[in-house]
Design an enzyme around this catalytic site. Structure first.
Site, mmCIF file in Angstrom:
data_model
loop_
_atom_site.group_PDB
_atom_site.id
_atom_site.type_symbol
_atom_site.label_atom_id
_atom_site.label_comp_id
_atom_site.label_asym_id
_atom_site.label_seq_id
_atom_site.Cartn_x
_atom_site.Cartn_y
_atom_site.Cartn_z
ATOM 1 N N CYS A 135 -65.870 -12.047 -47.769
ATOM 2 C CA CYS A 135 -66.608 -10.808 -48.017
ATOM 3 C C CYS A 135 -68.306 -11.106 -48.149
ATOM 4 O O CYS A 135 -68.745 -11.538 -48.856
ATOM 5 C CB CYS A 135 -66.412 -10.284 -49.548
ATOM 6 S SG CYS A 135 -67.301 -9.130 -50.089
ATOM 7 N N CYS A 138 -70.140 -9.486 -50.834
ATOM 8 C CA CYS A 138 -70.120 -10.121 -52.143
ATOM 9 C C CYS A 138 -70.726 -11.277 -52.277
ATOM 10 O O CYS A 138 -71.313 -11.358 -53.421
ATOM 11 C CB CYS A 138 -68.385 -10.252 -52.447
ATOM 12 S SG CYS A 138 -67.354 -9.088 -51.867
ATOM 13 N N ASP A 139 -70.771 -12.017 -51.305
ATOM 14 C CA ASP A 139 -71.045 -13.383 -51.398
ATOM 15 C C ASP A 139 -72.403 -13.942 -50.533
ATOM 16 O O ASP A 139 -72.843 -14.990 -50.785
ATOM 17 C CB ASP A 139 -70.013 -14.427 -51.066
ATOM 18 C CG ASP A 139 -68.932 -14.151 -52.028
ATOM 19 O OD1 ASP A 139 -69.109 -13.793 -53.142
ATOM 20 O OD2 ASP A 139 -67.752 -14.485 -51.500
#
Ligand code: NAP
Length: 319
Positions: A135, A138-139
């Protein structure tokens, strides 16, 4: 005695929420069950630019989903957060059993979606969250000014790789062939991106590092030659993002509903599965184009079918 809903929608991604909008608007007594956050895969998608009418600057998966969720609320859909573990779908009354309760309905729309396919290399699990991610939204910020490798050659890999170039110092796409699968328009942008490079005919065999990912063994698919890549000494680590397609979330329906060999649910054009009163929509079903727009269309079609079926519902088994 549990409440008997007209329809339970399992999953609050674009397919499930579109079904909720249509079911709620048709005044069906509707329950939406989601085990995690709304949005499914687009909850972790940074940019949505091909959903019709989507021209808002800065629109992302989560913001689009937020509006769909609000639309469901507006039309009176009830919500429950639960993880369904078991289903009884063959009788006229459908029963879903979750960690927090049991839910009953005249019809069920399965919108459980799919999840990222693992890269399939040695030590992948060990470095999940310690260098390995699925992701970018997200990261990406964990890899500010570091090197990042993206595995895959489809739309997701190339789009997410471009997003990662906003954070990482350098992004390299590792693809098992010498040609991308991604749409031409996406490829054009990617080839112009100076922070993006490509490792063709290559697969990842092994990941390594002392608690944090700093070493990777890749193999040339044509020659079989293996190469070990080490993190830049000053960095001490790099990131590997996997975008090699998806696996359907259908474990609880194994042996209950007809699926193809890869586990995707088989439906007809009106989203009926082989079980009366049970429908499947979005990425979880067998289809050729898995997009937000096709998931939403599936949801609308299924809810309309449910509306007709519920008006004929007698509580007796269909023949
Ligand atoms: P995808 O289109 O199935 O592409 C998967 C990629 O991973 C392919 O390039 C494939 O290689 C590679 N791959 C598969 N298994 C592999 C393995 N074991 N090892 C190494 N590489 C492997 O998946 P996706 O990109 O996640 O897209 C899924 C669906 O969502 C598609 O319908 C796509 O159009 C859609 N999507 C659309 C957008 C958009 O329109 N903006 C964005 C994201 C996703 P090969 O090419 O060699 O098969």
């Amino acid at each position: 005695m549990s409440k008997l809903y007209d329809v339970i929608i399992l999953g609050a991604g674009p397919g499930g929420l579109a079904a909720g909008i249509y079911a709620g608007r048709a005044r069906l007594n509707t329950l939406i069950i989601e085990r995690a956050q709304d949005g499914g895969q687009i909850a972790i998608t940074n940019e949505i630019e091909n959903y019709p009418g989507q021209m808002l600057e800065g629109e992302s998966g989560p913001s689009l989903i937020e509006r769909m969720t609000k639309q469901c609320e507006k039309f009176g859909c009830e919500r429950v957060s639960d993880n369904i573990k078991e289903v009884k779908l063959d009788g006229p009354e459908k029963i879903l059993i979750g960690a927090n309760g049991e839910y009953h309905a005249k019809a069920v729309i399965i919108a459980t979606g799919a999840h990222s396919r693992p890269i399939g290399c040695k030590n992948e699990g060990k470095f999940r969250g310690k260098g390995v991610s699925y992701c970018a939204t997200c990261d990406a910020n964990f890899f500010e000014d570091l090197e990042v490798y993206v595995v895959g050659g489809g739309d997701a890999a190339v789009e997410e790789a471009m997003y990662l170039t906003k954070f990482a110092r350098k992004v390299t796409i590792i693809h098992r062939r010498d040609q991308l699968r991604a749409a031409e328009s996406i490829q054009e942008k990617a080839f112009k991106n100076e922070k993006l490079s490509f490792m063709w005919n290559t697969v990842v065999k092994e990941l390594d590092g002392d608690g944090i990912l700093d070493t990777m063994v890749v193999e040339n698919t044509k020659t079989g030659e293996q190469t070990t890549i080490h993190a830049d000494e000053d960095d001490g680590l790099f990131g590997v993002f996997g975008f090699i397609g998806t696996v359907p979330n259908t474990e609880i329906f194994q042996g209950v509903i007809d699926m193809d060999p890869r586990g995707y649910i088989i439906t007809d054009e009106e989203m009926h599965t082989n079980l009366p009163g049970v429908y499947a929509v979005g990425d979880v079903r067998v289809k050729t184009l898995r997009q937000v727009v096709t998931a939403a269309a599936d949801g609308a079609i299924a809810a309309t079918q449910v509306e007709r079926a519920v008006s004929d519902y007698t509580g007796e088994a269909a023949h």
